[in-house]
Design a protein around this motif. Structure first.
Motif, PDB file in Angstrom:
ATOM      1  N   ILE A  77       6.266  11.910   2.244  1.00  0.00           N
ATOM      2  CA  ILE A  77       6.842  12.202   0.939  1.00  0.00           C
ATOM      3  C   ILE A  77       8.336  11.924   1.008  1.00  0.00           C
ATOM      4  O   ILE A  77       9.036  12.479   1.857  1.00  0.00           O
ATOM      5  CB  ILE A  77       6.595  13.668   0.534  1.00  0.00           C
ATOM      6  N   LEU A  78       8.811  11.052   0.140  1.00  0.00           N
ATOM      7  CA  LEU A  78      10.239  10.740   0.053  1.00  0.00           C
ATOM      8  C   LEU A  78      10.807  11.413  -1.187  1.00  0.00           C
ATOM      9  O   LEU A  78      10.275  11.264  -2.278  1.00  0.00           O
ATOM     10  CB  LEU A  78      10.448   9.224  -0.035  1.00  0.00           C
ATOM     11  N   LEU A  79      11.885  12.170  -1.005  1.00  0.00           N
ATOM     12  CA  LEU A  79      12.546  12.847  -2.117  1.00  0.00           C
ATOM     13  C   LEU A  79      13.846  12.125  -2.415  1.00  0.00           C
ATOM     14  O   LEU A  79      14.647  11.893  -1.517  1.00  0.00           O
ATOM     15  CB  LEU A  79      12.823  14.313  -1.765  1.00  0.00           C
ATOM     16  N   ASP A  80      14.055  11.789  -3.679  1.00  0.00           N
ATOM     17  CA  ASP A  80      15.239  11.037  -4.090  1.00  0.00           C
ATOM     18  C   ASP A  80      15.975  11.809  -5.182  1.00  0.00           C
ATOM     19  O   ASP A  80      15.547  12.885  -5.603  1.00  0.00           O
ATOM     20  CB  ASP A  80      14.826   9.645  -4.575  1.00  0.00           C
ATOM     21  N   LYS A  81      17.064  11.239  -5.673  1.00  0.00           N
ATOM     22  CA  LYS A  81      17.856  11.920  -6.705  1.00  0.00           C
ATOM     23  C   LYS A  81      17.056  12.070  -7.991  1.00  0.00           C
ATOM     24  O   LYS A  81      16.050  11.394  -8.196  1.00  0.00           O
ATOM     25  CB  LYS A  81      19.157  11.162  -6.961  1.00  0.00           C
ATOM     26  N   ASP A  82      17.510  12.963  -8.842  1.00  0.00           N
ATOM     27  CA  ASP A  82      16.870  13.267 -10.122  1.00  0.00           C
ATOM     28  C   ASP A  82      15.412  13.689  -9.946  1.00  0.00           C
ATOM     29  O   ASP A  82      14.541  13.316 -10.726  1.00  0.00           O
ATOM     30  CB  ASP A  82      16.954  12.069 -11.081  1.00  0.00           C
ATOM     31  N   ALA A  83      15.152  14.471  -8.905  1.00  0.00           N
ATOM     32  CA  ALA A  83      13.813  15.005  -8.612  1.00  0.00           C
ATOM     33  C   ALA A  83      12.766  13.899  -8.503  1.00  0.00           C
ATOM     34  O   ALA A  83      11.620  14.082  -8.900  1.00  0.00           O
ATOM     35  CB  ALA A  83      13.405  16.046  -9.641  1.00  0.00           C
ATOM     36  N   GLY A  84      13.161  12.766  -7.976  1.00  0.00           N
ATOM     37  CA  GLY A  84      12.218  11.677  -7.755  1.00  0.00           C
ATOM     38  C   GLY A  84      11.371  11.945  -6.524  1.00  0.00           C
ATOM     39  O   GLY A  84      11.894  12.190  -5.439  1.00  0.00           O
ATOM     40  N   ILE A  85      10.057  11.915  -6.691  1.00  0.00           N
ATOM     41  CA  ILE A  85       9.128  12.158  -5.587  1.00  0.00           C
ATOM     42  C   ILE A  85       8.285  10.898  -5.405  1.00  0.00           C
ATOM     43  O   ILE A  85       7.606  10.456  -6.326  1.00  0.00           O
ATOM     44  CB  ILE A  85       8.219  13.371  -5.881  1.00  0.00           C
ATOM     45  N   TYR A  86       8.366  10.332  -4.219  1.00  0.00           N
ATOM     46  CA  TYR A  86       7.600   9.141  -3.874  1.00  0.00           C
ATOM     47  C   TYR A  86       6.759   9.466  -2.647  1.00  0.00           C
ATOM     48  O   TYR A  86       7.170  10.273  -1.809  1.00  0.00           O
ATOM     49  CB  TYR A  86       8.523   7.965  -3.578  1.00  0.00           C
ATOM     50  N   TYR A  87       5.607   8.835  -2.521  1.00  0.00           N
ATOM     51  CA  TYR A  87       4.765   9.103  -1.359  1.00  0.00           C
ATOM     52  C   TYR A  87       4.006   7.841  -0.975  1.00  0.00           C
ATOM     53  O   TYR A  87       3.823   6.921  -1.764  1.00  0.00           O
ATOM     54  CB  TYR A  87       3.796  10.254  -1.636  1.00  0.00           C
ATOM     55  N   TYR A  88       3.618   7.819   0.275  1.00  0.00           N
ATOM     56  CA  TYR A  88       2.720   6.777   0.758  1.00  0.00           C
ATOM     57  C   TYR A  88       1.894   7.347   1.899  1.00  0.00           C
ATOM     58  O   TYR A  88       2.255   8.341   2.509  1.00  0.00           O
ATOM     59  CB  TYR A  88       3.465   5.505   1.184  1.00  0.00           C
ATOM     60  N   GLU A  89       0.767   6.698   2.154  1.00  0.00           N
ATOM     61  CA  GLU A  89      -0.127   7.117   3.219  1.00  0.00           C
ATOM     62  C   GLU A  89      -0.069   6.098   4.345  1.00  0.00           C
ATOM     63  O   GLU A  89       0.072   4.911   4.114  1.00  0.00           O
ATOM     64  CB  GLU A  89      -1.558   7.243   2.689  1.00  0.00           C
ATOM     65  N   GLY A  90      -0.186   6.586   5.564  1.00  0.00           N
ATOM     66  CA  GLY A  90      -0.150   5.707   6.724  1.00  0.00           C
ATOM     67  C   GLY A  90       1.264   5.571   7.279  1.00  0.00           C
ATOM     68  O   GLY A  90       2.164   6.330   6.943  1.00  0.00           O
TER      69      GLY A  90
END
Length: 194
Positions: A77-90
């Motif tokens: 899980i990658l957390l970025d500015k403005d409450a941006g939540i990104y994710y990837y598997e593997g």
């Protein structure tokens, strides 16, 4: 109960006439009020000492070589500015890694899905089985530890987003999670989505 005593006063002279007037004086027993005050003070002192602040347990890894995570059990899980939540598997070095944007409620659904998928497809290794038998713990503990969630906030991520993500780990009962900085590969993947 409060005791009330009355006293009658004697006659009083007003304008030269002697006239009897009844005068009542009150005496209130304050002993029950003092008892109540001490009971309240005792109650507040007792409850304030019992209510201690709670903190999260911090488990630090042992010294030694880096531990690797199985690709099937890795969830980043990658957390970025403005409450941006990104994710990837593997693993991020895999060429077919697809990074996705999500919300806080969406990441909860993805964590539940990934946890169920890992538990369903888990084949226990011999070391974990032996440890479970020796400690008399269920094999499900091994299955739950097969999932490793890596939380990687960028420098622009807010503190509240990090705390919210740690709360998600507790809510979803994720046994293994790591809070670390994103590396170059993660930042490259993050830039490719913008």
């Amino acid at each position: 109960m409060a005791n009330i005593e009355t006293n009658q006063s004697q006659s009083r002279v007003q304008r030269g006439f002697a006239r009897k007037q009844k005068r009542l004086s009150l005496r209130i027993d304050m002993t029950p009020m003092v008892d109540l005050g001490f009971l309240l003070i005792t109650f507040f002192i007792f409850t304030s000492s019992m209510n201690e602040p709670k903190a999260m347990d911090l488990f630090m890894p042992e010294d030694g070589p880096e531990t690797t995570t199985a690709e099937s059990g890795a969830f980043t899980i990658l957390l970025d500015k403005d409450a941006g939540i990104y994710y990837y598997e593997g693993q991020p070095d895999n060429s077919n890694v697809e990074i996705k944007k999500s919300s806080l409620s969406g990441i909860r659904k993805e964590l539940i899905r990934k946890k169920q998928e890992v538990i369903k497809n888990y084949k226990p290794d011999k070391a974990c089985e032996e440890k479970a038998v020796a400690n008399q713990t269920p094999i499900d503990d091994c299955r739950q530890k097969a999932l490793t969630v890596m939380i990687k906030p960028t420098k622009d991520a807010s503190y509240s987003a990090i705390v919210a993500m740690l709360d998600e780990m507790t809510i979803n009962k994720i046994a293994r999670y790591v809070l670390t900085e994103p590396d170059v590969r993660d930042l490259t993947l993050l830039q490719s989505t913008k």
